[in-house]
Design a protein around this motif. Structure first.
Motif, mmCIF file in Angstrom:
data_model
loop_
_atom_site.group_PDB
_atom_site.id
_atom_site.type_symbol
_atom_site.label_atom_id
_atom_site.label_comp_id
_atom_site.label_asym_id
_atom_site.label_seq_id
_atom_site.Cartn_x
_atom_site.Cartn_y
_atom_site.Cartn_z
ATOM 1 N N LEU A 43 21.446 52.693 72.313
ATOM 2 C CA LEU A 43 22.561 53.408 71.701
ATOM 3 C C LEU A 43 23.886 52.789 72.147
ATOM 4 C CD1 LEU A 43 23.175 55.751 69.883
ATOM 5 C CD2 LEU A 43 22.765 57.303 71.755
ATOM 6 N N ALA A 46 24.242 49.441 70.431
ATOM 7 C CA ALA A 46 24.470 49.580 68.993
ATOM 8 C C ALA A 46 25.923 49.923 68.700
ATOM 9 C CB ALA A 46 23.545 50.633 68.412
ATOM 10 N N LEU B 715 30.167 46.576 62.469
ATOM 11 C CA LEU B 715 30.181 48.028 62.632
ATOM 12 C C LEU B 715 31.481 48.595 62.087
ATOM 13 C CD1 LEU B 715 28.830 50.552 63.712
ATOM 14 C CD2 LEU B 715 29.899 50.112 65.906
ATOM 15 N N ASP B 716 31.314 49.650 61.308
ATOM 16 C CA ASP B 716 32.483 50.357 60.790
ATOM 17 C C ASP B 716 32.991 51.277 61.901
ATOM 18 O OD1 ASP B 716 34.208 52.100 59.649
ATOM 19 O OD2 ASP B 716 32.942 52.628 57.953
ATOM 20 N N PRO D 88 34.328 62.970 58.235
ATOM 21 C CA PRO D 88 33.135 63.007 59.077
ATOM 22 C C PRO D 88 33.445 62.979 60.569
ATOM 23 C CG PRO D 88 33.553 60.758 58.409
ATOM 24 C CD PRO D 88 34.678 61.586 57.879
ATOM 25 N N PHE D 89 34.706 63.331 60.955
ATOM 26 C CA PHE D 89 35.047 63.161 62.376
ATOM 27 C C PHE D 89 34.521 64.313 63.210
ATOM 28 C CE2 PHE D 89 38.377 61.190 59.725
ATOM 29 C CZ PHE D 89 37.962 59.883 59.935
ATOM 30 N N ILE D 91 31.741 67.557 63.447
ATOM 31 C CA ILE D 91 30.356 67.710 63.000
ATOM 32 C C ILE D 91 30.318 68.753 61.900
ATOM 33 C CG2 ILE D 91 28.087 68.546 63.661
ATOM 34 C CD1 ILE D 91 28.525 67.364 66.373
ATOM 35 N N ASP D 149 24.644 66.539 60.330
ATOM 36 C CA ASP D 149 24.969 65.392 61.157
ATOM 37 C C ASP D 149 23.696 64.941 61.838
ATOM 38 O OD1 ASP D 149 27.605 64.234 62.890
ATOM 39 O OD2 ASP D 149 25.683 64.255 63.948
ATOM 40 N N PHE D 151 23.008 63.060 64.476
ATOM 41 C CA PHE D 151 22.843 63.184 65.928
ATOM 42 C C PHE D 151 22.736 64.645 66.327
ATOM 43 C CE2 PHE D 151 24.117 63.384 70.375
ATOM 44 C CZ PHE D 151 23.318 62.397 70.914
ATOM 45 N N ALA D 199 20.239 55.552 66.786
ATOM 46 C CA ALA D 199 21.026 54.474 67.377
ATOM 47 C C ALA D 199 21.157 53.319 66.394
ATOM 48 C CB ALA D 199 20.367 54.002 68.674
ATOM 49 N N TYR D 202 23.412 54.331 63.480
ATOM 50 C CA TYR D 202 24.820 54.299 63.862
ATOM 51 C C TYR D 202 25.297 52.855 63.972
ATOM 52 C CZ TYR D 202 29.085 54.485 66.522
ATOM 53 O OH TYR D 202 30.371 54.291 66.908
ATOM 54 N N GLY D 203 24.469 52.023 64.571
ATOM 55 C CA GLY D 203 24.843 50.619 64.725
ATOM 56 C C GLY D 203 25.046 49.929 63.389
ATOM 57 N N LEU D 204 24.395 50.431 62.356
ATOM 58 C CA LEU D 204 24.529 49.818 61.035
ATOM 59 C C LEU D 204 25.712 50.377 60.255
ATOM 60 C CD1 LEU D 204 20.785 49.792 59.939
ATOM 61 C CD2 LEU D 204 22.196 47.780 60.317
ATOM 62 N N THR D 205 25.934 51.693 60.383
ATOM 63 C CA THR D 205 26.898 52.327 59.494
ATOM 64 C C THR D 205 28.153 52.809 60.203
ATOM 65 O OG1 THR D 205 25.921 54.487 59.843
ATOM 66 C CG2 THR D 205 25.046 53.189 58.030
ATOM 67 N N GLY D 206 28.057 53.067 61.481
ATOM 68 C CA GLY D 206 29.216 53.573 62.207
ATOM 69 C C GLY D 206 29.494 55.040 61.961
ATOM 70 N N THR D 207 28.571 55.737 61.352
ATOM 71 C CA THR D 207 28.824 57.157 61.138
ATOM 72 C C THR D 207 27.526 57.943 61.301
ATOM 73 O OG1 THR D 207 29.781 58.781 59.645
ATOM 74 C CG2 THR D 207 28.470 57.060 58.649
ATOM 75 N N LEU D 208 27.655 59.251 61.402
ATOM 76 C CA LEU D 208 26.503 60.084 61.691
ATOM 77 C C LEU D 208 26.358 61.237 60.718
ATOM 78 C CD1 LEU D 208 27.247 60.218 65.494
ATOM 79 C CD2 LEU D 208 25.281 59.076 64.502
ATOM 80 N N LYS D 216 27.340 55.391 52.588
ATOM 81 C CA LYS D 216 27.446 54.094 53.263
ATOM 82 C C LYS D 216 26.133 53.328 53.316
ATOM 83 C CE LYS D 216 31.519 54.845 55.997
ATOM 84 N NZ LYS D 216 32.049 55.427 57.225
#
Lengths: 125, 792, 140, 527
Positions: A43, A46, B715-716, D88-89, D91, D149, D151, D199, D202-208, D216
């Motif tokens: 995590l 990432a 990463l965005d 999306p900031f 939850i 969300d 996470f 994980a 998130y690493g791919l999109t930067g959002t949850l 996205k």
């Protein structure tokens, strides 16, 4: 720089899985701790890495210093660490109790819930 | 016009169920009269339905419906045409006598109230089935008949045979029902219609569709299972385990006819093809012969009747498959005739059983004086069953033979089958009508006595009706044959049935042949019976035995599979999980050909390398530690190394937390471990070690490779930027991680503290295990000793 | 470890750790720290006390069962989240009351209450776990 | 959807408009559960209050969920973003019909269990937290259904998991420890894999945020996206007890108190199935499409192996555990279809399964109380001894197999129709075989436990004298609550129209989550 941690993560996972595949509960517990760390590191990685600048806004500023670390994964990991600890503590006590009550450290001999000599199903009607 | 159809149908479909709910109480209050009281329900339904005869014979189709599930287009809808009305009349009419009969037959039985409930529920389901317009409404009632018959067959629940028969019937008819469900759904999907009346307007279209064949097969399987066609016939004779009123009702007059009803109903929609013709006629014909032959072989009255029922059902199916106008008219007549004489016959068998204590035909004789009314009723029904003039059965048979003597050579084959089949059934009818009553008296378990009025009402009325109905051909033409035949044939039929004995008609010669053959069989019945038995023994296998074999092998297979998959060994469970995991991690990338390149070794500072090295050393030490203390310390080392990494990459909060958690983990591990007496060695065979090693490396490299692929994406960071921009000015906090924890994502934290509290609770709960067991008398000695040693 | 010296010093260490833990809790919003870390430090303090002087002693000193403290933590953390209901804001909205006391700016906020809840849960639950393990013979 | 913000220099950060109190309905189930759990832990010594408060809180959650379902029914998905932060900031909690319906069914089951538990949870178990753990479990389950969300979903999974740990060991028999070890380790791993998937995502999109992710996830690299989808499927499949990672369920579900088994059997596995539907339908629909054959195979195997396992059992509770697995197969069949019928059917099936399997466990519990054993071979004679229980049980036998007119029939109808429409004949056959095998297994239990008069080999026609009569409390709480639940199942089966409408909406919003996304981003998009 993330790549170095990727390699480390691989070692963590390898060790964790190997420990978890043991028949001994105590080793499995060690595996639980290690796999927890491994997941947290993934995590962390990432979220991309930056060196040394914590995501804390210095007094008098309104934004953190340039190049500060990504705070979001940190917050997620913090949550995950605590949750992981809670679960680990439970599993540890569980393993301890299982050892005491079932007189077994070896999971192969823990067969109360699914007994080896379980009766055959009746063929009657 | 008859009564208002909405009201009537609502009554018809709901009344039996309401009565079923109340039946146990009604039974309690009315005692021995319960049968007569409850029979008011089916009787009034019968009367209501009679009112529809007028409109229906004028080819008016009556429809009614309540909105039920508009969201899925299912309405609680009914329609009454000749076919459904005839079935409805049979069900309610015979049902009336069955309820009366049950009142006497089961008098004093502790669960008679339950019995009434079930049989009334069954009646309601059956009525719903034949009156339903919506396909799914029909199906619901269809399965309800399976459910209620399960309860009825198993009514005598303390005997395993009854339980087995109930299970068997449920599996066969319920399972067939499920196949039917798929067929009905497919039919709905193909035509866009989910009502029978709607489907009838699209008749002929389905046959063109590519789904026609599966739909037809699925519908036929459902119908065959319900109507006990070979090879799904074996449950029906076993269902004779049920009390006799049930046999009389379900297994002669009604439930088993549901399949026939369905085929008749579907004939315009699915019929008219060669496949339909051949499947129905071949299976129907086989069932006719098998049923007839097996019936002669039996000596138990109920079993004999059960097998002739099979034969009759086969006959009906065959005729529907044949599909000519005459065949269908014959089927309609035979359907009515059969319901009347078979219902009566079963009740007679029950009365004999009730009066004498045995149903074995070889043990019965000379009852004509003790049971005169029964005797008369038996003769009358046998006349109809054998197809002697003037009975309804005669008309039916004539019409059937007429159908077979119209065309070309295959008809002759069918004609032969029919003659043999009918002769066999006639034999059984005559045997039951005369054998128990004539000849010298034989001793029976009870002193034989005539049945009470309640027991006799049904047989007498039904057999008389079956006999005299043949006299009213004109009425039958307009009120029965035209509407019903028309519904099955889906075309206007103008029947000209008349009662005559015209020797120029080939059908008459076929009838005569049947009588001659039947007479011969009756004459030499013992020889025929023993020949059939020898043949049966030579085969040594029946579908019934096959059913047991299928069920027990199913259970054994299930047991074997379950024992393999759920073997109780955690290690194997984990192995399965990790092997699957490795596949999950690798296969998608391999299949899509997107495995990432192995990246170059990165540039890091020496202390970063140092932290990583410490972690690796710690991990290896955990793996190879010989004593538990070393293992714990090593565990601490890898944990602290992780904390160090967090610190180096700008996460002081994480580092502190990780440090604290790791310390606590080590402390509690040490606390626990000092009390355990554990092997320091990891007992793994070398093969196991290799296997586990391969799996762990596969999983680990899989995770790493996916991570590499993930890191290749930009990463965005818009969320992070938002937090950085708003943390101080809006959320009043400069430690962004903490602000995320208590503000932006506070609900995560809320969940997390719940986890922590729950962990405390859970641990308290588990600690109590020993607290309780300490006081339990036989404490396991070995762990107690170990505990002392460990704490010393 | 169960020496006289340790037993004498332990209460002091424990008290020190508890005070420090509260400090870490309160500064958490602006510096590294916060309810988690504070709670873990506090619980460790209690654990040390327990190892030195026995679980019974800690239980006496705490008055309430530690799990009750954890329950209290979850309770007030959720209540802090429920407060915005009265100002037509969503669940867990941070509400701030900033006032001056002798020239010092004091900030009271629902996130702070929330963080105190977190602290209480962590102290309570972790102490429960540690104390339970330290003396599982005791009949709870 | 592009990020709503062009410049982050002075970003709009907070929701400006007032949040009506009525919108809180989407968080009440969770908030009430947590407040209640905290309160009950504080009052751990007061047994009388434990029961009363637990019942009050769970009842309040039920009421809130009913209102939520009505809201969603009328006005479509409902969302609330915590802390007044713009999504999306912050939850988001977001309830579409799927989440709302699952949440309602789960809370109803929990309420019944609260009453049932009074017949068997003794005062020591009260002290050790039965009711707070139950509330936490319910909070975790509802949180999982309502959160928007990914996470946060993980967090609720963990809440559910740890409280289930507590519940499964409560009572402290040895067999529970054995079951708990298997349950514990395997479920821990499942959530770890889930966290790994998060994980990566998130690493791919930067959002949850689900709604944000939905927009996205389109432009992700194929291999990584598919792997993440597969990993989610695996983790959720494991939580849901889908083949092949389902060994933990039959190993553990039969060990705790029957109230706990019932709660688990009804609630827990459905959360895994729900999460799989949510993530694969809304976030990674392309991944689902590519994984369709895999999901279908998993569904097929699970549908068949579940009831086969039940056929092979002699322990009544283990048999029901296997039936739980079979139901999960049907849910995955709906996911494999991925059509309006498939998803609608799956949602309806889950509603049925939550209620029916809870009831089945509860009824089996009453049987156990009467016969003093879990072994089917040693039971018998209950048909003659207890008419209400017989009625309840026979209804359940047919309901669990999906025979009409009970609730279980309707989802089967939808799923089979979905299968026929999609030409997925294997799934159709699997669904029907599942019904048949379930029917066989359940009716065999019925025949052995109810119809047969005594233990195996007993030929007696006399009533079983080994049976114990139920005590007053057991009649009131155990049998009474089971009867109520079964009555509910029957009524819902007879009048399923609104459930059809609801599941239709559920399927619609899953297939095209625009309304869901719009509800979450309502504030952002407000002009």
């Amino acid at each position: 720089m993330e790549i170095a941690l990727v390699g480390l993560v691989a070692v963590f996972f390898a060790v964790a899985v190997y420990l978890l595949l043991s028949k001994s509960i105590i080793r499995m517990l060690l595996g639980i701790v290690v796999i927890g760390n491994a997941v947290n590191l993934v995590l962390f990685t990432a979220g991309r890495l930056t060196a040394e600048v914590p995501p804390i806004i210095p007094a008098g500023e309104y934004v953190p210093l340039a190049g500060s670390a990504n705070p979001l994964p940190q917050a997620l990991i913090l949550t995950a660490i605590v949750i992981g600890f809670a679960l680990f503590a439970f599993l540890l006590v569980l393993g301890y109790r299982a050892y005491q009550e079932l007189d077994a450290d070896n999971t192969d001999t823990m067969r109360l819930a699914e007994p080896e000599d379980a009766p055959r199903p009746p063929l009657s009607y | 016009m008859g009564p208002s159809i909405d009201v009537s149908i609502a009554l018809i479909s709901i009344a039996p169920f309401l009565a079923a709910l109340l039946a146990p109480w009604i039974k309690k209050f009315t005692g021995p009269l319960a049968g007569w009281v409850l029979a008011i329900i089916p009787a009034s339904i019968f009367v209501l339905l009679l009112g529809f005869i007028g409109p229906v014979s004028e080819n008016t189709i009556l429809r009614a419906g309540l909105s039920w599930i508009p969201a899925y287009g299912i309405s609680f809808s009914f329609f009454v045409d000749g076919l459904s009305l005839t079935f409805g009349l049979l069900i309610s009419g015979i049902g009336t006598f069955i309820v009366i009969y049950s009142g006497a037959y089961l008098a004093g039985h502790p669960h008679q109230g339950r019995f009434f409930s079930y049989i009334l529920m069954f009646m309601g389901s059956m009525l719903g089935l034949v009156l339903a317009d919506n396909l799914f409404t029909l199906f619901i009632f269809w399965e309800l008949t399976s459910i209620t018959s399960f309860l009825l067959i198993g009514f005598d629940h303390s005997r395993q045979a009854a339980r087995r028969a109930a299970f068997q019937a449920l599996v066969v008819t319920g399972g067939g029902g499920l196949v039917l469900l798929a067929g009905l759904i497919a039919l709905n999907v193909v035509t866009g219609q989910n009502s029978l009346s709607g489907l009838l307007t699209t008749a002929g279209l389905v046959q063109q569709h590519s789904f026609y064949q599966p739909i037809m097969l699925m519908v036929i399987v459902g119908a065959f299972a319900k109507s006990a066609q070979v090879p799904l016939h074996f449950w029906l004779p076993n269902a004779m385990e049920a009390p006799t009123p049930v046999s009389a009702y379900l297994h002669s007059a009604t439930m088993v006819k549901a399949g026939v009803y369905l085929l008749a109903r579907m004939n315009p929609i699915l019929g008219g093809t060669d496949q339909w013709f051949w499947i129905l006629t071949l299976f129907g014909g086989t069932t006719l012969l098998v049923g007839g032959a097996l019936a002669v072989r039996q000596t138990d009255l109920k079993q004999m009747l059960a097998y002739t029922t099979l034969g009759s059902l086969g006959l009906l199916v065959m005729l529907i498959g044949f599909g000519t106008k005459e065949a269908i008219l014959g089927a309609v007549l035979y359907l009515c005739a059969h319901s009347l004489f078979k219902g009566a016959m079963f009740m007679i068998a029950g009365t004999i059983d009730h009066g004498t204590g045995t149903r074995d035909i070889t043990a019965l004789g000379g009852l004509r004086e003790a049971m005169p009314v029964t005797f008369v009723a038996a003769i009358l029904s046998a006349v109809s069953m054998a197809g002697f003039p003037i009975a309804l059965g005669f008309l039916a048979k004539e019409e059937i033979y007429l159908a077979m003597t119209q065309g070309v050579w295959p008809d002759l084959l069918f004609l032969a089958v029919l003659i043999v089949g009918n002769a066999l059934m006639m034999t059984v009818g005559l045997l039951i009508a005369f054998k128990p009553f004539l000849g010298p008296e034989k001793p029976t378990p009870h002193e034989p006595h005539e049945g009470s009025p309640a027991l006799l009402a049904g047989p007498v009325v039904l057999s008389v009706l079956g006999l005299i109905a043949g006299l009213f051909t004109g009425w039958l033409n307009t009120n029965l044959l035209d509407p019903v035949g028309g519904a099955i044939y889906n075309n206007v039929i103008d029947a000209h049935l008349y009662l005559a004995f015209d020797i120029t008609n080939p059908a008459v010669w076929a009838s005569i042949a049947t009588w001659v053959l039947g007479g011969l069989l009756v004459w030499r019945v013992d020889a025929v019976r023993s020949a059939l038995r020898r043949a049966g023994n030579a085969i040594g296998w029946t579908f019934d035995i096959g059913f047991d074999w299928v069920i027990s092998s199913l259970i054994r297979t299930a047991d074997a599979i379950t024992r393999t998959l759920h073997n109780g060994r955690l290690e194997i469970y984990l192995l399965i999980v990790f092997v699957t995991l490795a596949l999950v991690l690798y296969l998608p990338m391999i299949v899509t050909g997107t495995l990432p390149q192995i990246p170059d070794i990165p540039v890091l500072t020496y202390y970063e390398w140092g932290a990583i090295l410490i972690a690796v050393v710690g991990l290896l030490a955990v793996l190879f530690a010989r004593t538990r203390l070393v293992a714990i310390v090593a565990l601490g080392i890898q944990g602290f190394a992780v904390a160090l990494i967090f610190l180096l990459f700008g996460a002081p909060d994480l580092a502190f937390t990780q440090f604290m958690v790791e310390t606590l983990s080590v402390i509690i591990l040490a606390l626990v471990m000092t009390r355990l007496h554990l092997d320091s060695k990891d007992h793994r065979e070398i093969e196991e070690a290799v296997r586990d090693g391969v799996v762990s490396v596969a999983v680990a490299s899989g995770f790493a490779i996916v991570l590499v692929a993930v890191l290749a994406v930009d990463l965005d960071l818009s969320l992070t930027e938002f937090f950085q921009a708003t943390s101080a000015p809006i959320a009043h906090g400069r430690n962004i991680v903490n602000v995320i924890l208590v503000d932006y994502r506070a609900i995560d934290t809320l969940g997390e503290i719940s986890v922590v509290m729950a962990a405390g609770l859970a641990i308290l709960a588990i600690i109590r295990v020993r607290a309780r067991n300490r006081f339990a008398p036989p404490a396991p000695p070995v762990p107690a000793k170990r505990r002392r040693k460990a704490s010393a | 470890m169960n020496t006289v010296i340790f037993r004498t010093v332990a209460p002091g260490i424990a008290a020190l750790m508890l005070v420090f833990s509260i400090f870490v809790l309160l500064r958490g919003h602006n510096e590294p720290g916060g309810g988690f870390i504070g709670g873990l430090i506090g619980a460790s303090g209690l654990a040390v006390y327990g190892i030195a002087c026995g679980v019974a002693e800690v239980r006496r000193a705490m008055v309430i069962h530690p799990i009750v403290l954890a329950g209290f933590g979850v309770f007030i953390a959720t209540l802090a989240g429920l407060m915005p209901l009265f100002v037509d804001a969503p669940f867990l909205t941070g509400l701030w009351w900033i006032f001056e006391l002798e020239g010092q700016e004091i900030a009271l906020s629902t996130p702070l209450i929330f963080d105190i809840g977190v602290y209480a849960v962590v102290v309570g639950a972790v102490a429960t776990i540690a104390l339970t393990l330290e003396n599982d013979e005791e009949h709870y | 959807m592009a990020s709503p913000y062009e410049s982050l220099d002075l970003p709009p950060a907070m929701i400006e408009s007032a949040t009506p109190a009525a919108d809180w309905v989407v968080v009440w189930p969770v908030a009430l559960a947590l407040v209640g759990a905290g309160l009950l832990v504080m009052l751990r010594g007061r047994r009388d209050m434990q029961v009363a408060f637990a019942a009050a809180f769970v009842a309040a959650i039920v009421v809130s969920n009913i209102y939520l379902v009505m809201r969603v029914f009328e006005a479509g998905p409902l969302a609330m973003t915590m802390g007044r932060w713009l999504p999306p900031f912050g939850i988001s909690f977001a309830a579409d019909m799927t989440g709302a319906l699952f949440s309602l069914a789960a809370s109803v089951s929990a309420l019944v269990v609260v009453f049932y538990a009074q017949s068997e949870i003794d005062s020591r178990e009260h002290r050790f937290g039965f009711y707070p753990l139950l509330l936490l479990l319910l909070g975790g389950v509802c949180g999982s259904f309502l959160t928007g969300d990914v996470f946060n979903l993980y967090v609720w999974f963990e809440v559910m998991l740890i409280s289930s740990f507590g519940l499964i060991v409560l009572g402290g028999r040895k067999v529970q420890l054995d079951g708990a070890v298997k349950y514990g380790f395997l479920n821990f791993l499942a959530t770890s894999f889930f966290l790994m998937a998060i994980a990566y995502l998130y690493g791919l999109t930067g959002t949850l945020n689900f709604a944000d992710l939905a927009s996205k996830a389109d432009d992700l690299p194929l291999g990584a996206m598919l792997t993440v989808a597969a990993l989610f499927l695996f983790a959720f499949g494991m939580k849901a007890a889908a083949f092949p990672a389902n060994a933990w369920l039959p190993a553990s579900y039969h060990t705790p108190a029957i109230s706990v088994s019932a709660l688990f059997g009804g609630l827990l596995t459905k959360v895994g199935a729900y999460a799989a539907i949510r993530v694969l339908m809304v976030v990674l629909p392309e991944g689902r499409l590519m994984l369709e054959p895999v999901i279908a195979a998993v569904a097929l195997a699970t549908m068949l192996l579940g009831p086969l396992g039940a056929l092979a059992q002699t322990n009544i509770r283990r048999a029901i555990g296997f039936l739980v697995i079979g139901g999960i197969g049907a849910l995955f069949a709906g996911l494999a279809l991925g059509t309006q019928h498939g998803i609608g059917g799956a949602v309806l099936y889950a509603t049925h399964s939550i209620l029916t399997l809870t009831a089945f466990y509860l009824a089996a519990g009453v049987v156990e109380k009467m016969s003093g054993t879990q072994d089917i071979r040693l039971m018998g004679g209950i048909y003659a001894a207890n008419a209400p229980l017989s009625i309840v049980f026979v209804v359940l036998v047919f309901a669990v197999a999906g025979l009409p007119p009970f609730l279980g029939f309707w989802p089967k109808l939808l799923l089979v129709e979905g299968g026929v429409r999609a030409g997925q004949w294997f799934l159709v056959a699997g669904l029907l075989l599942n019904s048949l095998l379930t029917l066989m297994a359940a009716s065999r239990i019925w025949a052995h436990v109810f119809w047969r008069n005594g233990p195996e080999g007993e030929r007696s026609e006399q009533p079983n004298t080994m049976l114990r009569a139920l005590t007053g409390a057991e009649k009131r709480y155990a049998l009474g609550s089971t009867v109520v639940l079964v009555a509910l199942i029957v009524v819902l089966g007879l009048f399923p129209n609104w459930l059809f409408t609801a599941s239709g909406m559920a399927g619609f919003d899953m297939l095209d989550p625009t309304r869901y996304i719009d509800a979450v981003f309502a504030e952002v998009n407000r002009p």
